[in-house]
Design a protein around this motif. Structure first.
Motif, PDB file in Angstrom:
ATOM      1  N   THR A 111     129.074 -10.488  13.157  1.00 42.26           N
ATOM      2  CA  THR A 111     129.164  -9.141  13.648  1.00 42.26           C
ATOM      3  C   THR A 111     130.126  -8.315  12.881  1.00 42.26           C
ATOM      4  O   THR A 111     130.163  -7.122  12.517  1.00 42.26           O
ATOM      5  CB  THR A 111     129.862  -9.165  15.050  1.00 42.26           C
ATOM      6  OG1 THR A 111     128.707  -9.854  15.967  1.00 42.26           O
ATOM      7  CG2 THR A 111     129.869  -7.759  15.965  1.00 42.26           C
ATOM      8  N   LEU A 147     130.830 -14.190  15.682  1.00 39.96           N
ATOM      9  CA  LEU A 147     132.134 -13.434  15.401  1.00 39.96           C
ATOM     10  C   LEU A 147     132.091 -12.846  13.760  1.00 39.96           C
ATOM     11  O   LEU A 147     132.091 -11.488  13.619  1.00 39.96           O
ATOM     12  CB  LEU A 147     133.310 -14.021  15.561  1.00 39.96           C
ATOM     13  CG  LEU A 147     134.606 -13.274  15.070  1.00 39.96           C
ATOM     14  CD1 LEU A 147     134.900 -12.061  15.763  1.00 39.96           C
ATOM     15  CD2 LEU A 147     135.899 -14.319  15.172  1.00 39.96           C
ATOM     16  N   LEU A 173     131.437  -9.216  22.156  1.00 40.70           N
ATOM     17  CA  LEU A 173     130.658  -9.962  21.072  1.00 40.70           C
ATOM     18  C   LEU A 173     129.628 -10.927  21.811  1.00 40.70           C
ATOM     19  O   LEU A 173     128.891 -11.528  20.974  1.00 40.70           O
ATOM     20  CB  LEU A 173     131.760 -10.917  20.363  1.00 40.70           C
ATOM     21  CG  LEU A 173     132.580  -9.996  19.507  1.00 40.70           C
ATOM     22  CD1 LEU A 173     134.061 -10.985  19.186  1.00 40.70           C
ATOM     23  CD2 LEU A 173     131.919  -9.798  18.190  1.00 40.70           C
ATOM     24  N   ARG A 207     127.365  -4.257  19.002  1.00 41.42           N
ATOM     25  CA  ARG A 207     128.360  -4.861  19.753  1.00 41.42           C
ATOM     26  C   ARG A 207     129.667  -4.353  20.147  1.00 41.42           C
ATOM     27  O   ARG A 207     130.326  -4.430  20.937  1.00 41.42           O
ATOM     28  CB  ARG A 207     128.235  -6.428  19.542  1.00 41.42           C
ATOM     29  CG  ARG A 207     126.873  -7.021  19.950  1.00 41.42           C
ATOM     30  CD  ARG A 207     126.793  -8.540  20.176  1.00 41.42           C
ATOM     31  NE  ARG A 207     125.663  -9.144  20.407  1.00 41.42           N
ATOM     32  CZ  ARG A 207     125.675 -10.322  20.772  1.00 41.42           C
ATOM     33  NH1 ARG A 207     126.753 -11.285  20.747  1.00 41.42           N
ATOM     34  NH2 ARG A 207     124.444 -10.745  21.088  1.00 41.42           N
TER      35      ARG A 207
END
Length: 396
Positions: free
Chosen positions: A289, A286, A231, A301
Motif C-alpha cells: 500500500t 502495509l 489498511l 486504502r
C-alpha cells in the motif's frame, strides 16, 4: 538486552576472502525469470529452515499495490509443532514506528495535528532540554534524545508479562522530567533540534505520546482509526493479551549450544516504538500500500497525500532527497557484490528480526520476519542471502 536495528549493515565485512567471494557470486545469482527466481528463493528458504538457522521465517515479495508472493517456513511454536503461517502474529519490532508516522501524516493532512508545533504546546512540563523539539524532529531521530542502557534497556522492558505495568505517559515522565525517578541528564544529547541523527526509541515513544496529547485520544486508538483499519490490518494489535490463545508465534533465543529456547513473555513501556503484533501478510499489505501511493489492488486504502507526506524528506535541509520521512527511513546497504538503496524500516528485539523495505527507484519490495536466529555468523549470512535474493527479484 540490545535491540537489533540494522542487521544487514553488520554483514558487510563478514566475507573477506576471495574464495568465499567467488562462492557468493553463485549463491546470490538471481534468475532472470521472476517465477524461476521465486522458486529458487523457496528452495533456499526451505533448506535454510531445515538446517536449523531459525525456528521460522516468513517472506514476501511486494510491488506497488500488490503482494506478489508470500510464504512461511518452520515453526511458530516448536514444543507443539505449530507451523508458522503468513497469518501468524508476532511482534514486529521497530517497523511499528511506521504506524506512528502514518498516523501523524493522516492527522496532519486533515489539519488535526501540527508536525512543527513544539512539544511544549501540548506538554507544558516538557523539560528545557527538549526546547524547540517538534514531532518532525522526533520522527527523523533528530530530537536530541538517546537510549541509555541504564534507562531504556533496564526499565522499558518488562519480563514475564505481555503488558508493561507502567503506562507510557508515566514512563516518559519518570525518565524525561528532572524530578523523575529514572531521569538521567545523559538521555539528552544537547544537540540543536534537526541537526544530528541519533536513533532513539524513547524519541519514537515520545512522538506517539505527543499525538495522544494533541488529540486527547490514546495512541492505540488513533493508529487504529488512521492506519490499521484503513489498511485492513484488522488482526494487528498493540495489546498482545487480546490475541486468541496459541495463535501468537513463540519467540526464541539460541541458548549457546545450538538449541532454541523459548523466551519468556515480555512487554515494552514504550510500546509504540516496537510493540505492534502483526503478521507477515500485514507487513506485506502495509508495504504494498505504501509503495502504491495508498492503493492496494483496486482500492485506495490510504489517501495519496498521507503517503506522500510520510515518505517525503521531512527535513530536506539536512540531507536533501536522501532524508528520512516520518519514521520512513532511507539508506544504503551493501553486501558482497550487491549494493542497495532502500526505504522503509527494519526491527529487532529479543527473538524478533524483521525487514520491510522497498528498493529505491524500483517496483521491488520485500518483507522478511524471523522469530529467532541461531547465534552464528553463518546463520546471519543466510538472512543476507534471502534478503538479497528478494531485493534482486526481477520485475514483471
Amino acid at each position: 538486552m540490545p535491540r537489533l536495528k540494522t542487521l544487514l549493515l553488520g554483514l558487510i565485512a563478514l566475507l573477506a576472502t576471495t574464495a568465499v567471494m567467488i562462492a557468493a557470486l553463485v549463491w546470490l545469482e538471481t534468475p532472470k525469470d521472476r517465477e524461476a527466481a521465486l522458486a529458487r528463493i523457496d528452495r533456499m528458504a526451505t533448506r535454510m529452515t531445515e538446517a536449523g538457522h531459525w525456528p521460522a521465517v516468513s517472506l514476501a515479495a511486494v510491488a506497488p499495490g500488490e503482494v506478489i508472493w508470500l510464504k512461511s517456513y518452520g515453526m511458530a511454536d516448536i514444543a507443539t509443532d505449530r507451523a508458522m503461517t503468513p497469518t501468524t502474529p508476532m511482534p514486529i519490532g521497530s517497523i511499528s514506528k511506521v504506524l506512528i508516522g502514518m498516523t501523524a501524516a493522516s492527522l496532519a493532512a486533515q489539519d488535526a495535528f501540527d508536525l512543527d508545533a513544539p512539544l511544549q504546546a501540548h506538554w507544558p512540563q516538557a523539560p528545557d532540554a527538549l526546547s524547540g523539539v517538534t514531532f518532525r524532529h522526533l520522527a527523523t531521530h533528530t530530537g536530541g534524545l538517546r537510549d541509555l542502557d541504564a534507562v531504556y534497556e533496564d526499565h522499558a522492558y518488562h519480563q514475564g508479562a505481555l503488558r508493561h505495568p507502567t503506562p507510557l505517559a508515566d514512563f516518559l515522565n519518570q525518565t524525561l522530567l528532572p524530578d523523575g525517578p529514572l531521569y538521567d541528564a545523559d538521555t539528552f544529547a544537547g544537540t540543536e533540534p534537526g541537526t544530528e541523527v541519533v536513533y532513539s526509541n524513547m524519541g519514537a515513544a515520545l512522538a506517539a505520546a505527543q499525538l495522544a496529547r494533541a488529540t486527547g485520544t490514546d495512541f492505540a486508538a488513533l493508529s487504529d482509526t488512521h492506519a490499521l483499519q484503513p489498511l485492513g490490518l484488522t488482526r494487528a494489535t498493540w495489546d498482545a493479551t487480546t490475541l486468541p490463545p496459541n495463535t501468537r508465534a513463540t519467540l526464541y533465543e539460541d541458548d549457546g549450544t545450538g538449541t532454541f529456547t523459548a523466551l519468556a513473555p515480555y512487554a515494552l513501556a514504550t510500546w509504540p516504538d516496537g510493540g505492534l503484533n502483526a503478521t507477515a501478510q500485514d507487513l506485506a499489505t502495509l508495504l504494498a500500500t505504501a509503495m502504491g501511493g495508498g492503493r492496494l489492488g483496486d482500492t485506495q486504502r490510504i489517501a495519496p497525500e498521507v503517503i506522500t507526506l510520510q515518505q517525503a524528506p521531512a527535513l530536506p535541509a539536512s540531507r536533501g532527497a536522501d532524508a528520512d520521512g516520518l519514521f520512513w527511513q532511507r539508506g544504503d546497504i551493501s553486501f558482497l557484490i550487491w549494493s542497495f538503496s532502500l526505504e522503509g524500516h527494519s526491527g529487532g528485539d529479543p527473538g524478533v528480526i524483521t525487514f520491510m523495505y522497498r528498493v529505491r527507484g524500483t517496483d521491488r519490495g520485500f518483507v522478511l520476519m524471523l522469530n529467532g536466529l541461531r547465534d552464528s555468523t553463518w546463520s546471519e549470512i543466510q538472512i543476507a542471502r534471502l534478503a538479497t535474493a528478494l531485493a534482486n527479484l526481477p520485475e514483471a
